[in-house]
Write an enzyme that holds these catalytic residues in place. Structure first.
Site, PDB file in Angstrom:
ATOM      1  N   ASP A 108       1.592  11.414  -6.661  1.00  0.00           N
ATOM      2  CA  ASP A 108       0.504  10.660  -5.580  1.00  0.00           C
ATOM      3  C   ASP A 108       0.503  11.527  -4.056  1.00  0.00           C
ATOM      4  OD1 ASP A 108       0.752   8.933  -6.983  1.00  0.00           O
ATOM      5  OD2 ASP A 108       1.581   7.144  -5.741  1.00  0.00           O
ATOM      6  N   ASP A 118      -1.752   3.852 -15.455  1.00  0.00           N
ATOM      7  CA  ASP A 118       0.256   4.384 -14.983  1.00  0.00           C
ATOM      8  C   ASP A 118       1.117   4.321 -15.617  1.00  0.00           C
ATOM      9  OD1 ASP A 118       0.964   5.453 -12.481  1.00  0.00           O
ATOM     10  OD2 ASP A 118       0.176   4.234 -11.675  1.00  0.00           O
ATOM     11  N   TRP A 122       1.233  11.385 -13.400  1.00  0.00           N
ATOM     12  CA  TRP A 122       1.716  12.626 -11.914  1.00  0.00           C
ATOM     13  C   TRP A 122       2.503  14.166 -12.604  1.00  0.00           C
ATOM     14  CZ3 TRP A 122       5.717   8.000 -13.582  1.00  0.00           C
ATOM     15  CH2 TRP A 122       4.651   6.721 -13.104  1.00  0.00           C
ATOM     16  N   LYS A 158      -7.718   3.802 -14.803  1.00  0.00           N
ATOM     17  CA  LYS A 158      -6.405   4.848 -15.004  1.00  0.00           C
ATOM     18  C   LYS A 158      -5.477   4.175 -15.342  1.00  0.00           C
ATOM     19  CE  LYS A 158      -4.651   5.978 -10.100  1.00  0.00           C
ATOM     20  NZ  LYS A 158      -4.803   5.937  -9.291  1.00  0.00           N
ATOM     21  N   ARG A 193      -3.340  12.903 -14.281  1.00  0.00           N
ATOM     22  CA  ARG A 193      -2.919  13.587 -13.517  1.00  0.00           C
ATOM     23  C   ARG A 193      -2.488  14.849 -13.450  1.00  0.00           C
ATOM     24  NH1 ARG A 193      -2.394   9.363  -8.909  1.00  0.00           N
ATOM     25  NH2 ARG A 193      -0.798  10.612  -8.587  1.00  0.00           N
ATOM     26  N   ASP A 212      -8.580  -0.229  -7.644  1.00  0.00           N
ATOM     27  CA  ASP A 212      -6.880   0.301  -8.253  1.00  0.00           C
ATOM     28  C   ASP A 212      -6.229  -1.165  -7.879  1.00  0.00           C
ATOM     29  OD1 ASP A 212      -4.359   1.966  -8.068  1.00  0.00           O
ATOM     30  OD2 ASP A 212      -5.755   3.710  -8.074  1.00  0.00           O
ATOM     31  N   ASP A 213      -4.572  -0.358  -7.995  1.00  0.00           N
ATOM     32  CA  ASP A 213      -3.880  -1.987  -8.348  1.00  0.00           C
ATOM     33  C   ASP A 213      -3.766  -2.455  -7.331  1.00  0.00           C
ATOM     34  OD1 ASP A 213      -1.549  -2.770  -9.297  1.00  0.00           O
ATOM     35  OD2 ASP A 213      -0.088  -1.197  -8.652  1.00  0.00           O
TER      36      ASP A 213
HETATM   37  C1  GLA Z   1       0.636   5.250  -9.251  1.00  0.00           C
HETATM   38  C2  GLA Z   1      -0.133   6.158  -9.291  1.00  0.00           C
HETATM   39  C3  GLA Z   1      -1.244   5.819  -7.609  1.00  0.00           C
HETATM   40  C4  GLA Z   1      -1.899   4.879  -7.307  1.00  0.00           C
HETATM   41  C5  GLA Z   1      -0.448   3.612  -7.178  1.00  0.00           C
HETATM   42  C6  GLA Z   1      -0.976   1.911  -7.185  1.00  0.00           C
HETATM   43  O1  GLA Z   1       1.771   5.431  -8.043  1.00  0.00           O
HETATM   44  O2  GLA Z   1       0.000   7.177  -8.829  1.00  0.00           O
HETATM   45  O3  GLA Z   1      -2.058   6.853  -7.698  1.00  0.00           O
HETATM   46  O4  GLA Z   1      -2.222   3.959  -8.287  1.00  0.00           O
HETATM   47  O5  GLA Z   1       0.535   3.853  -8.260  1.00  0.00           O
HETATM   48  O6  GLA Z   1       0.491   1.789  -7.965  1.00  0.00           O
END
Ligand code: GLA
Length: 500
Positions: free
Chosen positions: A185, A128, A166, A126, A181, A41-42
């Site tokens: 989160d 964002d 989101w 993924k 999504r 991820d990030d």
């Molecule tokens: C957002 C996403 C999370 C994660 C963070 C990374 O908040 O919804 O799932 O990937 O970014 O910074």
């Protein structure tokens, strides 16, 4: 199914940490249960060079990202990566990760796609929306479509895309991504689990043709209680959400590991019909969800009795509401025991914050009578909250199963559609629409393309009201649509179909 770095490590990831997790995916045995993806991820971003090419973080990933992807592949796993549709990542905003500034795909779509998928060899991304939403105020559909065209141009047709906006982004998402999504989160807390489940309850119609509502990465193996973990894993399974483990794979508590390896629950998550369970009943914070498994409309189904409250709940659901009849055998997917239902209802007491999940097998499958509005497909639905007047599922305690569809109508396409209205023999039926009266509303009912305008007969005042009309159903599946071209529709609770 797989693992993602975000829930436990946020941006604090590095080469040796990811390698340990990759190795633990194999040594814990989880790989053998179907967990396949390792998603970075990030936090891996380093810098863009003078020609705009992204480089991995030089301290966190000194060997580069190709080397990580190669290691993942060498163990028979698939590799996932993260980016943002705008120019800054969420980590640069919320975790103050300076490398995330300018690291997103904006302006580098083709260059990054080539690098991530062709050069580095990742299989999943993924995407964002922090940069695109906050900084650039871009349109979601246009933005993700353009990124998809960049990914398609890099010569691979096996890249999986996850839209991370989101909220349910709109029905266009299925042209671009295999999952999206539906919520903000997840956190390692009961209220978060409960809230995400409730958000996903009315979205089963969008889980189809191998496209999935993503309830976010799992918080199992962290601080939830045993029963909360059962709810979390059980509901993610029956709702066919992606299952991305989010804890440290090298130290999963025994009970949690056992849960993550529950093959019978995994089977209903990975079931070949790939359907999402939908709510048939709500009372006092307790829900009954059901879905077909193995074969559509067979006598085998999966059922969840879910208590979202902090006190005991006795849940009773009539077998006919589960479309079952005759002798019914239920198999508990947590304790793996069978029992027989000896009345015309399935009745169980469910502890607080807990769930019972069954594979049920009945002597006979019967035709449905009720179709809730929260099972219907709304072609113009999104949950982005940009315009309050858009069609949506709205909670309503007077409505059966807890929801109505509000703000339908006004144009032909702003409709409510049940694509799978089933009749085993076909013939003459009474179709009743249950709605909440208000003034100046219209309603057109279209059954298999034949339209009947009921606008003049609608009530304008009072409580929930029923309007009934005779219709003909074909043998097998039928298409029922509610719409109104000129006026808004009233809030719709459900339709009912009774043989004449
Ligand atoms: C957002 C996403 C999370 C994660 C963070 C990374 O908040 O919804 O799932 O990937 O970014 O910074």
């Amino acid at each position: 199914m797989g693992w993602s770095s975000w829930n436990t490590y946020r941006v604090n990831i590095n080469d040796s940490l990811i390698r340990k997790q990759v190795d633990a995916m194999v040594s814990s045995g989880l790989k053998d249960y179907g967990y396949e993806y390792i998603n970075v991820d990030d936090g891996f971003f380093g810098f863009r060079d003078s020609v705009g090419k992204m480089h991995a973080h030089p301290l966190r990933f000194p060997r580069g990202m190709k080397s990580i992807a190669d290691h993942i592949h060498s163990l028979g796993l698939k590799a996932g990566l993260y980016s943002d549709a705008g120019s800054v990542t969420c980590g640069s905003i919320w975790d103050k990760d300076p490398e995330g500034i300018g690291a997103g795909l904006y302006g580098h779509e083709f260059q990054d796609a080539e690098l991530y998928f062709s050069d580095w060899g990742f299989d999943f991304i993924k995407i964002d929306y922090c940069g695109a939403g906050q900084e650039l105020d871009l349109d979601e559909k246009e933005r993700y479509s353009f990124i998809k065209s960049a990914i398609d141009s890099c010569g691979r047709d096996d890249i999986d895309i996850n839209i991370c906006r989101w909220a349910f982004p709109g029905t266009w998402a299925s042209d671009i991504a295999s999952s999206w999504r539906i919520s903000g989160d997840i956190t390692d807390s009961w209220p978060s689990i409960r809230k995400i489940i409730e958000k996903n309850l009315p979205l089963s119609a969008y889980c189809r043709d191998s496209h999935f509502n993503d309830m976010d990465m799992l918080e199992i193996g962290r601080s939830l209680s045993e029963s909360e973990e059962r709810v979390h894993f059980g509901l993610w399974c029956i709702m066919s959400s992606p299952l991305l483990i989010g804890c440290d794979l090298t130290s999963i508590p025994v009970k949690s590991l056992e849960l993550l390896k529950n093959t019978e629950l995994i089977a209903i998550n990975q079931d070949s019909l790939a359907l999402q369970a939908y709510p048939v009943q709500k009372s006092d914070g307790a829900w009954v969800l059901v879905k077909d498994i193995i074969e559509k409309r067979s006598n085998k189904r999966a059922v969840a009795l879910y208590n979202s409250t902090d006190t005991l709940r006795r849940i009773a659901v009539a077998l006919k509401d589960l479309e079952l009849d005759g002798l019914v055998i239920i198999h508990d997917l947590f304790n793996h025991r069978d029992s027989v239902v000896d009345s015309d209802s399935l009745i169980r007491t469910v502890p607080p914050r807990d769930v019972l999940i069954y594979k049920v097998e009945a002597q006979r499958r019967v035709d449905p009578v009720i179709y809730e509005a929260e099972w219907a497909y709304l072609p113009m639905f999104n949950d982005l909250g940009k315009r309050r007047k858009e069609i949506r599922y709205a909670e309503n305690n007077e409505a059966s199963a807890g929801f109505v569809v509000a703000n339908g109508g006004g144009q032909f396409g702003n409709s409510i559609i049940w694509q799978d209205v089933f009749s085993s023999d076909g013939g003459d039926y009474d179709l009743s629409v249950f709605y909440f009266p208000v003034e100046n509303r219209g309603l057109e009912v279209i059954v298999n393309g034949i339209s009947i305008d009921l606008s003049r007969s609608l009530e304008t005042k009072g409580n929930e009201t029923i309007i009934t009309l005779p219709v003909k159903l074909n043998k097998g599946y039928n298409h029922v649509m509610l719409t109104c071209r000129t006026m808004w529709m009233p809030d719709i609770d459900k339709i009912q179909l009774v043989r004449r």
